[in-house]
Each structure stands twice: as structure tokens, then as C-alpha cells.
Design a protein around this motif. Structure first.
Motif, mmCIF file in Angstrom:
data_model
loop_
_atom_site.group_PDB
_atom_site.id
_atom_site.type_symbol
_atom_site.label_atom_id
_atom_site.label_comp_id
_atom_site.label_asym_id
_atom_site.label_seq_id
_atom_site.Cartn_x
_atom_site.Cartn_y
_atom_site.Cartn_z
ATOM 1 N N PRO A 124 16.460 18.113 -3.883
ATOM 2 C CA PRO A 124 15.253 18.704 -3.327
ATOM 3 C C PRO A 124 14.073 17.745 -3.414
ATOM 4 N N ALA A 125 13.046 18.016 -2.605
ATOM 5 C CA ALA A 125 11.893 17.121 -2.475
ATOM 6 C C ALA A 125 11.187 16.910 -3.809
ATOM 7 N N PHE A 126 10.467 15.800 -3.913
ATOM 8 C CA PHE A 126 9.676 15.529 -5.112
ATOM 9 C C PHE A 126 8.685 16.660 -5.327
ATOM 10 N N SER A 127 8.497 17.030 -6.577
ATOM 11 C CA SER A 127 7.513 18.058 -6.885
ATOM 12 C C SER A 127 6.130 17.437 -7.094
ATOM 13 N N ARG A 128 6.106 16.134 -7.345
ATOM 14 C CA ARG A 128 4.842 15.451 -7.575
ATOM 15 C C ARG A 128 5.013 13.960 -7.329
ATOM 16 N N SER A 163 0.897 -1.152 0.000
ATOM 17 C CA SER A 163 0.000 0.000 0.000
ATOM 18 C C SER A 163 0.933 1.199 0.000
ATOM 19 N N ALA A 164 0.450 2.369 -0.397
ATOM 20 C CA ALA A 164 1.363 3.502 -0.521
ATOM 21 C C ALA A 164 0.662 4.820 -0.258
ATOM 22 N N SER A 165 1.461 5.797 0.195
ATOM 23 C CA SER A 165 0.986 7.165 0.385
ATOM 24 C C SER A 165 2.208 8.060 0.504
ATOM 25 N N ALA A 166 1.984 9.354 0.539
ATOM 26 C CA ALA A 166 3.086 10.311 0.686
ATOM 27 C C ALA A 166 3.000 10.964 2.052
ATOM 28 N N ALA A 167 4.148 11.139 2.675
ATOM 29 C CA ALA A 167 4.235 11.852 3.943
ATOM 30 C C ALA A 167 5.461 12.732 3.874
ATOM 31 N N VAL A 224 19.882 16.335 -8.323
ATOM 32 C CA VAL A 224 18.897 15.780 -7.406
ATOM 33 C C VAL A 224 19.526 14.541 -6.775
ATOM 34 N N THR A 225 19.275 14.355 -5.506
ATOM 35 C CA THR A 225 19.744 13.166 -4.804
ATOM 36 C C THR A 225 18.535 12.302 -4.509
ATOM 37 N N LEU A 226 18.579 11.064 -4.954
ATOM 38 C CA LEU A 226 17.490 10.121 -4.711
ATOM 39 C C LEU A 226 17.957 9.082 -3.708
ATOM 40 N N THR A 257 -4.045 -2.105 -0.834
ATOM 41 C CA THR A 257 -3.330 -3.365 -1.025
ATOM 42 C C THR A 257 -3.275 -3.818 -2.481
ATOM 43 N N GLY A 258 -2.079 -4.144 -2.931
ATOM 44 C CA GLY A 258 -1.843 -4.633 -4.285
ATOM 45 C C GLY A 258 -0.378 -4.463 -4.650
ATOM 46 N N ASN A 259 -0.036 -4.666 -5.910
ATOM 47 C CA ASN A 259 1.335 -4.452 -6.380
ATOM 48 C C ASN A 259 1.459 -2.972 -6.758
ATOM 49 N N VAL A 260 1.887 -2.169 -5.796
ATOM 50 C CA VAL A 260 1.896 -0.717 -5.915
ATOM 51 C C VAL A 260 3.229 -0.221 -6.481
ATOM 52 N N ILE A 261 3.155 0.712 -7.414
ATOM 53 C CA ILE A 261 4.331 1.360 -7.996
ATOM 54 C C ILE A 261 4.332 2.816 -7.543
ATOM 55 N N LEU A 262 5.487 3.279 -7.057
ATOM 56 C CA LEU A 262 5.653 4.674 -6.669
ATOM 57 C C LEU A 262 6.201 5.432 -7.875
ATOM 58 N N THR A 263 5.577 6.523 -8.243
ATOM 59 C CA THR A 263 6.066 7.360 -9.330
ATOM 60 C C THR A 263 6.267 8.759 -8.781
ATOM 61 N N GLU A 264 7.444 9.302 -8.994
ATOM 62 C CA GLU A 264 7.777 10.612 -8.458
ATOM 63 C C GLU A 264 8.337 11.501 -9.551
ATOM 64 N N GLN A 265 8.085 12.780 -9.421
ATOM 65 C CA GLN A 265 8.640 13.768 -10.345
ATOM 66 C C GLN A 265 9.516 14.709 -9.534
ATOM 67 N N THR A 266 10.657 15.057 -10.076
ATOM 68 C CA THR A 266 11.543 16.009 -9.411
ATOM 69 C C THR A 266 11.497 17.341 -10.162
ATOM 70 N N ALA A 267 12.087 18.347 -9.538
ATOM 71 C CA ALA A 267 12.153 19.665 -10.173
ATOM 72 C C ALA A 267 13.280 19.736 -11.202
#
Length: 155
Positions: free
Chosen positions: A33-37, A14-18, A85-87, A66-76
Motif C-alpha cells: 500500500p501507498a506510503f503513509s508519510r 530535487s524532490a516532491s511527492a505526487a 508492503v511492496t517497495l 536542488t541539492g543532494n536530496v534524500i527521500l524518506t518514506e513511512q509505510t503503514a
């Protein structure tokens, strides 16, 4: 994009942003810097890659159950004005541990992390039982069936 999963089956994420971290059940990503999206979708159905390939647009989902979750992030980072950018990717036995690990890593310099890395492996290896010094193995050739392969059988 990340598909963090310690069990390697993707079935119970499961996934979310904090704050500045995109977090799944047992893995998380952070950026400085932090993800922009951020967006959280299901592999092959609503993940970022599926949307980007189909429409060239990222549909943002704020969480995924619950499931096979993919995280997608965008940087500036755009390659022109913003190039650095440091990941950081963190894994953990819980969402809280997974979330803390990349944040902690991002705070340290590469030099500090690379100096500490061998110590971490030595500590881990000291907890692993030694393999047996010898393992008897019997090998035989199948003489009754033309073209049959050799077989190896542990005793």
C-alpha cells in the motif's frame, strides 16, 4: 530512505511527492500500500535519518530544491496488523520517467518481472560494442629501486 541519483554525485537533485510516489530528479520510490508519510531533505542536514537519530521523529518536508536530496518514506506496515508492503525503486533520465518506472514495476508480479529481466539485459548487451579480442600489455619490474612495485602499461 532512498538517495536515487544516476550521476552518483547527488549534486543536482530535487524532490516532491505526487500521488503515491516519492520522486527525485532521476529516481523515485513507490509502495503498495501507498506510503503513509513522506519527507524530502538534504543529506546529512535535514534528511529523515538525521531527524530520526536526533529526535526519534520524522519532520515532513513536502519538497526539496536542488541539492543532494534524500527521500524518506513511512509505510503503514507495523509488523503486527500490517506486515506486507511492496517497495519499488525506479530510475530514469527525467523525473517523469523515474516516477513512471516504479509504478509500472509495482503493477507487475514478481514472476513477470523476473521472466522479463534477462530479456532486458540481452537487449541492452546487444547495443554494447564488443571489447577488443586482445589488448597488448607490457609489464616490467623496476630493478633500480629496491621495493618498487611492478608496473603494467597498456601499449
Amino acid at each position: 530512505m532512498a538517495d536515487p541519483d544516476l550521476t552518483n554525485d547527488g549534486s543536482n537533485d530535487s524532490a516532491s511527492a505526487a500521488a503515491a510516489v516519492a520522486s527525485a530528479s532521476d529516481g523515485a520510490t513507490a509502495a503498495a500500500p501507498a506510503f503513509s508519510r513522506t519527507s524530502f531533505g538534504y543529506a546529512g542536514v535535514s534528511d529523515g535519518s538525521t531527524h530520526l537519530l536526533a529526535s526519534k521523529k520524522l519532520v515532513s518536508y513536502s519538497r526539496a530544491a536542488t541539492g543532494n536530496v534524500i527521500l524518506t518514506e513511512q509505510t503503514a506496515a507495523d509488523g503486527m496488523r500490517s506486515r506486507n508492503v511492496t517497495l519499488a525503486l525506479g530510475m530514469g533520465s527525467s523525473a517523469a520517467a523515474a516516477t513512471n518506472n516504479p509504478q509500472d514495476s509495482a503493477r507487475l508480479s514478481f514472476r513477470a518481472i523476473s521472466a522479463d529481466y534477462p530479456r532486458g539485459w540481452r537487449d541492452y548487451l546487444s547495443t554494447v560494442r564488443a571489447a577488443p579480442s586482445s589488448l597488448p600489455i607490457t609489464a616490467f619490474r623496476d630493478l633500480y629501486h629496491s621495493g618498487a612495485t611492478n608496473r603494467v602499461c597498456p601499449q
